[in-house]
Scaffold this motif. Structure first.
Motif, PDB file in Angstrom:
ATOM      1  N   TYR A  77      10.215  -1.357  -5.905  1.00 25.10           N
ATOM      2  CA  TYR A  77       8.722  -1.740  -5.508  1.00 25.10           C
ATOM      3  C   TYR A  77       8.692  -1.833  -3.937  1.00 25.10           C
ATOM      4  O   TYR A  77       7.779  -1.353  -3.460  1.00 25.10           O
ATOM      5  N   ALA A  78       9.497  -2.186  -3.202  1.00 24.19           N
ATOM      6  CA  ALA A  78       9.644  -2.083  -1.743  1.00 24.19           C
ATOM      7  C   ALA A  78       9.552  -0.222  -1.423  1.00 24.19           C
ATOM      8  O   ALA A  78       8.603  -0.010  -0.383  1.00 24.19           O
ATOM      9  N   ILE A  79      10.324   0.593  -1.971  1.00 22.31           N
ATOM     10  CA  ILE A  79       9.995   2.161  -1.855  1.00 22.31           C
ATOM     11  C   ILE A  79       8.455   2.436  -2.099  1.00 22.31           C
ATOM     12  O   ILE A  79       7.964   3.020  -1.371  1.00 22.31           O
ATOM     13  N   ASP A  80       8.074   1.865  -3.240  1.00 22.57           N
ATOM     14  CA  ASP A  80       6.444   2.197  -3.609  1.00 22.57           C
ATOM     15  C   ASP A  80       5.545   1.806  -2.401  1.00 22.57           C
ATOM     16  O   ASP A  80       4.662   2.546  -2.268  1.00 22.57           O
ATOM     17  N   ASN A  81       5.813   0.505  -2.102  1.00 20.23           N
ATOM     18  CA  ASN A  81       4.803  -0.066  -1.146  1.00 20.23           C
ATOM     19  C   ASN A  81       5.147   0.869   0.304  1.00 20.23           C
ATOM     20  O   ASN A  81       4.175   1.295   0.944  1.00 20.23           O
ATOM     21  N   TRP A  82       6.452   1.276   0.764  1.00 18.02           N
ATOM     22  CA  TRP A  82       6.715   1.928   1.798  1.00 18.02           C
ATOM     23  C   TRP A  82       6.063   3.325   1.647  1.00 18.02           C
ATOM     24  O   TRP A  82       5.496   3.806   2.638  1.00 18.02           O
ATOM     25  N   ILE A  83       5.966   4.047   0.773  1.00 22.04           N
ATOM     26  CA  ILE A  83       5.279   5.349   0.438  1.00 22.04           C
ATOM     27  C   ILE A  83       3.876   5.161   0.425  1.00 22.04           C
ATOM     28  O   ILE A  83       3.085   6.027   1.129  1.00 22.04           O
ATOM     29  N   MET A  84       3.178   4.268  -0.014  1.00 22.33           N
ATOM     30  CA  MET A  84       1.730   4.063   0.094  1.00 22.33           C
ATOM     31  C   MET A  84       1.292   3.452   1.277  1.00 22.33           C
ATOM     32  O   MET A  84       0.327   3.268   1.490  1.00 22.33           O
ATOM     33  N   GLY A  85       2.312   3.085   2.214  1.00 20.28           N
ATOM     34  CA  GLY A  85       1.943   2.607   3.454  1.00 20.28           C
ATOM     35  C   GLY A  85       1.469   1.056   3.372  1.00 20.28           C
ATOM     36  O   GLY A  85       0.710   0.586   4.270  1.00 20.28           O
ATOM     37  N   ILE A  86       1.988   0.394   2.617  1.00 21.80           N
ATOM     38  CA  ILE A  86       1.379  -1.148   2.350  1.00 21.80           C
ATOM     39  C   ILE A  86       2.571  -2.067   3.037  1.00 21.80           C
ATOM     40  O   ILE A  86       3.666  -1.834   2.684  1.00 21.80           O
ATOM     41  N   ASP A  87       2.031  -2.781   3.961  1.00 19.78           N
ATOM     42  CA  ASP A  87       2.906  -3.669   4.915  1.00 19.78           C
ATOM     43  C   ASP A  87       3.066  -5.046   4.001  1.00 19.78           C
ATOM     44  O   ASP A  87       2.064  -5.615   3.546  1.00 19.78           O
ATOM     45  N   GLU A  88       4.363  -5.110   3.377  1.00 16.04           N
ATOM     46  CA  GLU A  88       4.484  -6.373   2.613  1.00 16.04           C
ATOM     47  C   GLU A  88       4.226  -7.636   3.431  1.00 16.04           C
ATOM     48  O   GLU A  88       3.993  -8.768   2.720  1.00 16.04           O
ATOM     49  N   ASN A  89       4.081  -7.722   4.678  1.00 14.85           N
ATOM     50  CA  ASN A  89       3.790  -8.963   5.392  1.00 14.85           C
ATOM     51  C   ASN A  89       2.375  -9.219   5.563  1.00 14.85           C
ATOM     52  O   ASN A  89       1.940 -10.202   6.034  1.00 14.85           O
ATOM     53  N   PHE A  90       1.790  -8.362   5.216  1.00 10.70           N
ATOM     54  CA  PHE A  90       0.257  -8.282   5.687  1.00 10.70           C
ATOM     55  C   PHE A  90      -0.413  -9.063   4.486  1.00 10.70           C
ATOM     56  O   PHE A  90      -0.154  -8.735   3.267  1.00 10.70           O
ATOM     57  N   SER A  91      -1.229  -9.978   4.720  1.00  8.81           N
ATOM     58  CA  SER A  91      -1.961 -10.760   3.819  1.00  8.81           C
ATOM     59  C   SER A  91      -3.635 -10.377   3.978  1.00  8.81           C
ATOM     60  O   SER A  91      -4.074 -10.399   5.264  1.00  8.81           O
ATOM     61  N   PHE A  92      -4.322 -10.242   2.968  1.00  5.95           N
ATOM     62  CA  PHE A  92      -5.895 -10.092   3.078  1.00  5.95           C
ATOM     63  C   PHE A  92      -6.398 -11.281   2.687  1.00  5.95           C
ATOM     64  O   PHE A  92      -6.340 -11.437   1.240  1.00  5.95           O
ATOM     65  N   ASP A  93      -7.348 -11.696   3.306  1.00  2.00           N
ATOM     66  CA  ASP A  93      -8.117 -12.829   2.736  1.00  2.00           C
ATOM     67  C   ASP A  93      -9.430 -12.365   2.256  1.00  2.00           C
ATOM     68  O   ASP A  93     -10.579 -12.126   3.100  1.00  2.00           O
TER      69      ASP A  93
END
Length: 106
Positions: A77-93
């Motif tokens: 899952y972390a690899i998938d997020n890394w590939i898609m450029g998703i920052d796991e620490n980013f929160s979207f309100d």
């Protein structure tokens, strides 16, 4: 139209095989942890490229992978997020973003 009736006998066999495939798929679970070889196949990079990404800190220990008995295990899952450029620490309100957009429209 000609119907080849000799193939009709195979319908029951085909049906049983489809049931087996369905049941196998239902009982199959997705792996969360991948070895270097599995990751290589999963993302289409060579094992050497993956080792280079580790050495250059593109893949971070404790985030993308963990060392277990001298082996690297990668968090899929972390690899998938890394590939898609998703920052796991980013929160979207989404609510405040929607309010901001509506305020701009009005």
């Amino acid at each position: 139209m000609n119907i080849n009736f000799e193939n009709l006998e195979k319908i029951e066999e085909i049906y049983k095989l489809l049931i087996l495939i369905r049941d196998e798929k239902i009982n199959q679970f997705e792996k969360k942890w991948l070895t270097t070889e599995e990751l290589s196949t999963y993302i289409g990079y060579s094992k050497e490229s993956i080792k280079k990404m580790i050495k250059e800190n593109d893949l971070e220990l404790g985030k993308h992978y963990f060392k277990v008995s001298k082996k690297n295990l990668f968090d899929k899952y972390a690899i998938d997020n890394w590939i898609m450029g998703i920052d796991e620490n980013f929160s979207f309100d989404s609510e405040s973003k929607a309010d901001e957009i509506l305020k701009d429209i009005a």
